[in-house]
Design an enzyme around this catalytic site. Structure first.
Site, PDB file in Angstrom:
ATOM      1  N   GLY A  34      33.918  44.551  30.858  1.00 55.86           N
ATOM      2  CA  GLY A  34      35.472  44.906  31.228  1.00 55.86           C
ATOM      3  C   GLY A  34      36.208  43.652  31.317  1.00 55.86           C
ATOM      4  N   SER A  35      37.376  43.711  31.665  1.00 55.22           N
ATOM      5  CA  SER A  35      38.109  42.380  31.635  1.00 55.22           C
ATOM      6  C   SER A  35      37.812  41.408  32.520  1.00 55.22           C
ATOM      7  CB  SER A  35      39.750  42.863  32.026  1.00 55.22           C
ATOM      8  OG  SER A  35      40.003  43.584  33.044  1.00 55.22           O
ATOM      9  N   GLU A 107      24.886  49.111  32.559  1.00 55.68           N
ATOM     10  CA  GLU A 107      25.157  48.158  33.674  1.00 55.68           C
ATOM     11  C   GLU A 107      24.286  48.652  34.934  1.00 55.68           C
ATOM     12  OE1 GLU A 107      30.012  47.594  33.061  1.00 55.68           O
ATOM     13  OE2 GLU A 107      29.270  49.355  34.217  1.00 55.68           O
ATOM     14  N   LYS A 125      40.510  46.832  43.587  1.00 56.41           N
ATOM     15  CA  LYS A 125      39.328  47.569  43.588  1.00 56.41           C
ATOM     16  C   LYS A 125      38.646  47.882  44.976  1.00 56.41           C
ATOM     17  CE  LYS A 125      39.666  47.174  39.077  1.00 56.41           C
ATOM     18  NZ  LYS A 125      38.791  46.353  38.397  1.00 56.41           N
TER      19      LYS A 125
HETATM   20  C1  5RP Z   1      32.830  49.035  32.696  1.00 59.31           C
HETATM   21  C2  5RP Z   1      32.825  48.909  34.128  1.00 59.31           C
HETATM   22  C3  5RP Z   1      33.889  47.796  34.552  1.00 59.31           C
HETATM   23  O1  5RP Z   1      33.005  46.906  35.257  1.00 59.31           O
HETATM   24  C4  5RP Z   1      34.796  48.244  35.440  1.00 59.31           C
HETATM   25  O2  5RP Z   1      35.450  49.407  34.721  1.00 59.31           O
HETATM   26  C5  5RP Z   1      36.127  47.297  35.743  1.00 59.31           C
HETATM   27  O3  5RP Z   1      36.609  46.889  34.593  1.00 59.31           O
HETATM   28  P1  5RP Z   1      37.839  45.805  34.528  1.00 59.31           P
HETATM   29  O4  5RP Z   1      37.077  44.658  35.326  1.00 59.31           O
HETATM   30  O5  5RP Z   1      38.317  45.805  33.243  1.00 59.31           O
HETATM   31  O6  5RP Z   1      38.883  46.239  35.536  1.00 59.31           O
HETATM   32  O7  5RP Z   1      32.094  49.122  35.043  1.00 59.31           O
HETATM   33  O8  5RP Z   1      31.708  50.034  32.379  1.00 59.31           O
END
Ligand code: 5RP
Length: 232
Positions: A34-35, A107, A125
């Site tokens: 993810g980002s 993950e 988050k």
């Molecule tokens: C991917 C994930 C990511 O960690 C989650 O979606 C957060 O993503 P981002 O850092 O882009 O907000 O679980 O499967």
């Protein structure tokens, strides 16, 4: 494609850089997806440490390799020293929903193999109660119809993520779980459906969180709650 505001992206980067400070020479490091996790991978790359890594997605493996980080095949690995990953939601009990990026199965495997698992995130988050985010369920394509019908009895609604396929070749059902509160029960019930290969509820795996808001990073540790060793 979703674009963060500059402030949100800065917070993601600051949380990631703070967590990357835990990485030291000799570690086998789990790289999230993810980002926010990408910020951590770039920060780890800049540290030029003598480490090995395993990645939770092909995208993260590619990014890490492009930065000169040695990425091992997780199939040859039993234990990871430290994993740093993002989340879609995390509450004060360190329960998290993951998988908006579709990497939740790998993950979770890597998180469970890790001696320490850190979630990194911007302040959006951090939630009072998880469940507003969609809970992604990874499904064997062969079992799509059967799983969808079983899931329908457990959640408010569920939608296929279009033609999307995970790195494992599976489909994803994004579930609106509504006001569900017995997360252990839901996690077990979903996990027991034949054809479900994984889902994004992380109830026991997260050891610590680095969350940045307004440029300030706060680290919290799972206080006193030793993880049940059976879940690792
Ligand atoms: C991917 C994930 C990511 O960690 C989650 O979606 C957060 O993503 P981002 O850092 O882009 O907000 O679980 O499967």
């Amino acid at each position: 494609m979703h674009h963060d505001s500059a402030d949100t992206d800065t917070d993601k980067r600051l949380a990631a850089e703070a967590a990357a400070g835990e990485v030291v020479d000799g570690m086998l490091v789990g790289l999230g997806t993810g980002s926010t996790a990408a910020h951590a991978i770039r920060a780890i790359g800049r540290l030029k440490l003598h480490i090995d890594a395993v990645a939770t997605s092909n995208a993260s493996a590619d990014l890490a390799r492009s930065l000169g980080i040695r990425v091992r095949d997780f199939a040859d690995v039993a234990t990871v020293d430290l994993t740093i990953d993002g989340a879609d939601e995390i509450d004060a009990q360190f329960r998290a929903i993951k998988g908006a990026g579709g990497a939740m199965l790998r993950e979770k495997v890597v998180a469970c193999a890790s001696r320490r698992m850190i979630v990194i995130a911007d302040g959006s988050k951090r939630v009072e109660a998880i469940g507003a985010a969609k809970l992604p369920v990874e499904v064997l394509p062969f079992a799509a119809g059967f799983v969808a019908s079983r899931i329908a009895g457990l959640v408010r609604s569920a939608t296929w993520r279009g033609d999307y396929r995970t790195d494992n070749g599976h489909r994803v059902l994004d579930c609106d779980v509504g006001a569900y509160r017995d997360w252990e029960c839901l996690s077990d019930a979903i996990g027991r459906i034949p054809g479900v290969v994984g889902h994004g509820l992380f109830l026991t795996q997260v050891d610590a969180a680095y969350i940045a808001e307004g440029g300030v990073v706060t680290r919290t540790e799972r206080a006193g709650l030793a993880r049940p060793s059976s879940s690792r």
